[in-house]
Design a protein around this motif. Structure first.
Motif, PDB file in Angstrom:
ATOM      1  N   MET A 133      -4.937  -5.974  -6.093  1.00  0.00           N
ATOM      2  CA  MET A 133      -5.824  -5.707  -4.849  1.00  0.00           C
ATOM      3  C   MET A 133      -6.020  -4.212  -4.834  1.00  0.00           C
ATOM      4  O   MET A 133      -6.879  -3.703  -3.876  1.00  0.00           O
ATOM      5  CB  MET A 133      -5.252  -6.232  -3.841  1.00  0.00           C
ATOM      6  CG  MET A 133      -4.304  -7.793  -3.722  1.00  0.00           C
ATOM      7  SD  MET A 133      -5.919  -8.818  -4.716  1.00  0.00           S
ATOM      8  CE  MET A 133      -6.611  -9.089  -3.113  1.00  0.00           C
ATOM      9  N   ASN A 134      -5.399  -3.338  -5.690  1.00  0.00           N
ATOM     10  CA  ASN A 134      -5.891  -1.783  -5.509  1.00  0.00           C
ATOM     11  C   ASN A 134      -6.051  -1.332  -6.651  1.00  0.00           C
ATOM     12  O   ASN A 134      -7.255  -1.295  -7.225  1.00  0.00           O
ATOM     13  CB  ASN A 134      -4.720  -1.225  -4.501  1.00  0.00           C
ATOM     14  CG  ASN A 134      -5.149   0.215  -4.204  1.00  0.00           C
ATOM     15  OD1 ASN A 134      -6.173   0.401  -3.631  1.00  0.00           O
ATOM     16  ND2 ASN A 134      -4.303   1.197  -4.511  1.00  0.00           N
ATOM     17  N   TYR A 137       1.487  -9.425  -6.092  1.00  0.00           N
ATOM     18  CA  TYR A 137       0.277  -8.808  -5.406  1.00  0.00           C
ATOM     19  C   TYR A 137       0.526  -7.209  -5.597  1.00  0.00           C
ATOM     20  O   TYR A 137       1.376  -6.835  -4.757  1.00  0.00           O
ATOM     21  CB  TYR A 137       0.138  -9.389  -4.038  1.00  0.00           C
ATOM     22  CG  TYR A 137      -0.333 -10.867  -3.773  1.00  0.00           C
ATOM     23  CD1 TYR A 137      -1.586 -11.008  -3.566  1.00  0.00           C
ATOM     24  CD2 TYR A 137       0.251 -11.780  -3.930  1.00  0.00           C
ATOM     25  CE1 TYR A 137      -2.289 -12.286  -3.544  1.00  0.00           C
ATOM     26  CE2 TYR A 137       0.102 -13.056  -3.904  1.00  0.00           C
ATOM     27  CZ  TYR A 137      -1.226 -13.257  -3.652  1.00  0.00           C
ATOM     28  OH  TYR A 137      -1.703 -14.546  -3.704  1.00  0.00           O
ATOM     29  N   PRO A 143       0.834  -1.238   0.032  1.00  0.00           N
ATOM     30  CA  PRO A 143       0.096   0.110   0.151  1.00  0.00           C
ATOM     31  C   PRO A 143       0.788   1.272   0.005  1.00  0.00           C
ATOM     32  O   PRO A 143       1.915   1.232   0.618  1.00  0.00           O
ATOM     33  CB  PRO A 143      -0.616  -0.272   1.366  1.00  0.00           C
ATOM     34  CG  PRO A 143      -1.031  -1.532   1.683  1.00  0.00           C
ATOM     35  CD  PRO A 143       0.367  -2.112   0.868  1.00  0.00           C
ATOM     36  N   TYR A 147      -0.900  -3.936  -3.716  1.00  0.00           N
ATOM     37  CA  TYR A 147      -1.877  -3.213  -3.001  1.00  0.00           C
ATOM     38  C   TYR A 147      -1.717  -1.697  -3.312  1.00  0.00           C
ATOM     39  O   TYR A 147      -2.126  -0.980  -2.661  1.00  0.00           O
ATOM     40  CB  TYR A 147      -1.497  -3.452  -1.733  1.00  0.00           C
ATOM     41  CG  TYR A 147      -1.607  -5.065  -1.364  1.00  0.00           C
ATOM     42  CD1 TYR A 147      -2.852  -5.703  -0.885  1.00  0.00           C
ATOM     43  CD2 TYR A 147      -0.534  -5.996  -1.582  1.00  0.00           C
ATOM     44  CE1 TYR A 147      -3.080  -6.922  -0.711  1.00  0.00           C
ATOM     45  CE2 TYR A 147      -0.562  -7.278  -1.256  1.00  0.00           C
ATOM     46  CZ  TYR A 147      -1.963  -7.744  -0.758  1.00  0.00           C
ATOM     47  OH  TYR A 147      -1.901  -9.112  -0.652  1.00  0.00           O
TER      48      TYR A 147
END
Length: 842
Positions: A370-371, A346, A327, A348
């Protein structure tokens, strides 16, 4: 000293040579030699405590014995000179050994394999530039670089307790093709001058520098047990950098050159603030494991550029290593050549694909969004490499946004699993290798085109939403839609090739515009489903619009042009149905409105107020029950064929306006197809209108063009209150049996032709003239009154007046001539005739 080419021969044990005050080795090309070639380790010259050893020679100095220093040794050989070992030879320091020279000191190793500098004490380097250590270094003590740079070129081992340190401004450089081992319990202290320039470097001890330099092709491995700093400062990778420790953190990691490798072993994790892959042929390797994979995580920024760079599995094909964009991270992908992904990536953070080359997923590589992922630029995307199409995938998570805003096309040509939002803001986003949109997910054209392409099935599950916007397209993929208008609700959508099937029973849909512009197939398959389309345009080639058993479609404006397109309405029970409310245009060449099993019981209704135009060319086919309640203008000069058990029902107005218009029963369907008219059928074609199918008339049929012909070419029945108007044009009855029932009407007019068909007239017959071309015509209406200026029967067949007590008035009657004919008067009828001519034979 100051002698050349001298030899000091040191005997092997038990012989001993001790120097108690000074050992000076100078001159040119002198030699300290062991007793035998194999006795280098036991032929020992020992510099005793308190003694001094001074190396100041030049040229090639050769050592094949062992020099053990227990005093203070100073090595001050000038640049270009040094001590060279022969087959064997070593220097063992148990006290203090100082390398110092104003110019570059040089120690090289010769050809031998047993050539060691073994340090148990203190070894210092104090040179102006570089001290090149060609011996194999075995360190149990302290090696300290006070000035200049220590180059180790032939390998080294730093044992437990061994310490290598360098002062600020100095350096330690490992190079060559040898192995350098830093064992558990050893230590390389902090400093910025460590350079890995070659060889294999294995670090299992304490390594304190927070930054180091890699150049050439070294292989540097931080092994299990290594004690490293909490954070490495910016690192530029050359060669191979391998992490086999539980956790490592790097401020930035840059691939500036080519053919560099960073690897993360099973169970290990590397956290990088900024990762940059630029030059060609670089590799990030993350080991796969189903239980404890390697993990590389980026916290701030990731730049992936260059060509032929890879993020791949380490030593396997499971692709279970993890690559995390955490993130807050920002990723830019601008690759210019091949780029490969063979791990579980992945995202984020935020990823932007700006390249002109797709990133290729390999083996079981997966891109987990995922984002936020953005496609920009011209042509970008994700694809698969070699034969990995069945094992790679893109997963867009529930919180994931996959957004495309390109000037041309972005392509995802791997299997897609969508739980979040996928949108096309500009250009085309092509989902080209099938997949599934799950409940709660969104497929949104949002200014651009979202296209389901390829040949692999794509499923839109119940609860997955295609919102009420324009730009949704099917182009190759077989698409299955579960749900109804609550989830599939585009304002307009297009199918080029491929197919889309709506399978949910009792579903309802509403679409303002659907366009079929190529070889696509739409199937409404849900039992008792209701679909409303404001405008359906079929303009491609070999396109199919299918309404399956029990489904119904209501279309405002239906257009079918193009070539060999098909509207198929299933014929099983319960009946399938299409209702057209506003307009129906049937053009093109060789198009079909058909059923599915030869029973022709599917329904197509042209509802009241529907204005229809049939203007197709070539052969067109009808294989349904087609009901017209509106107004049809049939301007086609092609042939419309009724197939199997098809029926054309007219309850409204049906007007032909072409030049030569034909509605015919197809071969083998002559006895099962029919035209049923309850409304007004007006033949206004300026040459001919041919109805070569059985006609059942309950309404009015007329030849409304003075120059035109209405040819009823396969018999028919005219029921009570029906009318046939042979004016101002011509009506010809041909081929099969015609029956005008009692109460039917053949209105006055001069254009009636009895062709070659048997005809029975039991209704009202008002024409005062007709043309007879061989038919067998029977008038059965009782009490009828007929008045004909003339009757000519010269083409065969005959004319019979059999109506009870009918009255016939004929000016002239001619029977026979070119063909034998008959005239019959019966049923108590009376006839007045002015003249009779009986000609020909028989």
């Amino acid at each position: 000293p100051a002698r050349d080419s001298c030899i000091l021969h040191v005997g092997a044990a038990p012989a001993r040579l001790y120097v108690s005050s000074l050992f000076g080795w100078s001159g040119v090309s002198n030699t300290v030699v062991a007793q035998t070639a194999a006795s280098g380790a036991t032929s020992v010259l020992t510099v005793l405590p308190g003694a001094t050893a001074i190396f100041t020679g030049s040229g090639t100095q050769t050592l094949s014995a062992t020099i053990t220093n227990r005093g203070v040794a100073t090595y001050s050989v000038s640049s270009g000179a040094g001590v060279t070992t022969a087959t064997v030879g070593q220097i063992l320091n148990n006290a203090t050994f100082n390398f110092n020279s104003f110019t570059s000191a040089y120690t090289s190793g010769g050809t031998g394999t047993t050539k060691w500098f073994i340090n148990y004490g203190l070894t210092t380097v104090n040179v102006a530039f570089n001290m090149s250590m060609g011996f194999i270094v075995l360190n149990y003590g302290l090696i300290r670089v006070d000035a200049g740079r220590l180059l180790m070129t032939s390998g080294a081992t730093n044992y437990a307790g061994g310490v290598i340190t360098h002062m600020p401004g100095t350096g330690l450089q490992l190079q060559g093709a040898s192995t350098f081992a830093f064992l558990n319990g050893s230590n390389v202290t902090a400093g910025d001058g460590v350079v890995f320039a070659g060889g294999t470097v294995n670090i299992a001890g304490r390594f304190e520098p927070t930054v180091f330099t890699m150049t050439g092709t070294p292989t540097v491995t931080f092994q299990a047990g290594a004690d490293i700093p909490p954070l490495f400062r910016p690192l530029s990778v050359a060669g191979t950098l391998a992490f086999q420790i539980p956790l490592a953190s790097v401020q930035s990691l840059t691939f500036a050159g080519s053919n560099a490798v960073v690897s993360v072993a099973v169970g290990c994790a590397v956290v990088v603030d900024t990762l940059s892959i630029a030059g060609p042929n670089n590799v990030v390797q993350v080991a796969g494991s189903t239980t404890n994979p390697g993990v590389l995580s980026v916290t701030s920024a990731f730049t992936w550029a260059g060509s032929n760079n890879m993020i791949k599995d380490l030593g396997g094909t499971t692709s279970t290593g993890k690559f995390n964009l955490l993130p807050g991270s920002v990723t830019s992908i601008t690759v210019t050549g091949s780029a490969y992904l063979e791990v579980q990536l992945y995202n984020y953070g935020m990823v932007t694909f700006q390249s002109t080359t797709a990133v290729q997923l390999y083996n079981s590589g997966t891109y987990w969004n995922m984002n936020a992922t953005y496609f920009t630029g011209t042509n970008v995307g994700l694809s698969y490499y070699l034969s990995s199409q069945a094992t790679t995938k893109v997963v867009n998570g529930a919180a994931g946004l996959l957004s495309s805003a390109v000037t041309n096309q972005a392509t995802v040509s791997v299997s897609l699993q969508n739980y979040g939002r996928i949108e096309s803001v500009m250009g085309v986003l092509s989902l080209a290798y099938g997949g599934t949109a799950f409940n709660g997910s969104v497929l949104a054209p949002a200014g651009g085109i979202l296209s389901l392409d390829g040949v692999v099935p794509f499923t839109i599950n119940l609860g997955a939403v295609v919102p009420n916007v324009t730009g949704f397209r099917v182009n190759g993929a077989p698409v299955t839609v579960n749900g109804d208008s609550s989830n599939f609700q585009p304002l307009s959508w297009t199918i080029l090739t491929g197919s889309i099937t709506f399978v949910t029973a009792a579903a309802s849909f509403y679409w303002p515009l659907v366009e079929m512009t190529a070889q696509g197939k739409i199937t409404l398959a849900g039992q008792l489903s209701q679909t409303r389309i404001d405008a359906l345009s079929i303009t491609g080639t070999l396109a199919y619009f299918l309404v399956q058993t029990g489904a119904q479609a209501s279309v405002g404006s239906l257009t079918m042009n193009g070539t060999r397109n098909t509207i198929l309405v299933a014929t099983s029970t319960p009946l399938a149905m299409i209702n057209v409310t506003t307009s129906f245009t049937w053009g093109g060449t060789g198009n079909f409105v058909v059923g599915s099993d030869g029973l022709s019981t599917g329904l197509v209704n042209l509802l009241p107020g529907c204005a229809s135009v049939l203007n197709g060319t070539g052969a067109q086919s009808i294989d349904v029950q087609l009901y017209n309640y509106g107004a049809v203008t049939h301007s086609s000069n092609g042939t419309f064929s009724l197939v199997n058990k098809a029926t054309l029902y007219n309850y409204g107005t049906y007007t032909t306006t072409g030049t030569t218009t034909a509605i015919v029963a197809s071969t083998m369907s002559e006895t099962t197809t029919k035209i049923v008219n309850y409304g007004r059928f007006s033949a206004s074609s300026n040459v001919s209108t041919t109805l070569a199918a059985n006609v059942l008339n309950y309404g009015t049929m007329e030849s409304a063009s003075a120059a035109g012909l209405l040819q009823l070419g396969y018999g028919g029945t005219f029921y009570p209150n029906s009318s046939l108007i042979p004016t101002p044009g011509t009506v010809r009855l041909d081929a099969q049996v015609f029956s005008f029932q009692s109460g039917s009407n053949i209105q006055a007019g001069d254009g009636l032709i009895f062709g070659a068909s048997p005809c029975t007239i039991s209704g009202n017959f008002l024409p005062t003239s007709f043309q007879h071309l061989g038919a067998s015509v029977t008038f059965n209406q009782p009490l009828a009154a007929f008045n004909f200026p003339s009757i000519t029967l010269t083409s065969g067949g005959g004319l019979s007046f059999l109506g009870q007590q009918s009255s016939v008035s004929v000016g002239s009657l001619t029977v026979g001539g070119a063909k034998a004919a008959s005239f019959v008067l019966g049923g108590g009828s009376q006839m007045v005739v002015s003249s009779v001519s009986l000609l020909g034979a028989a």
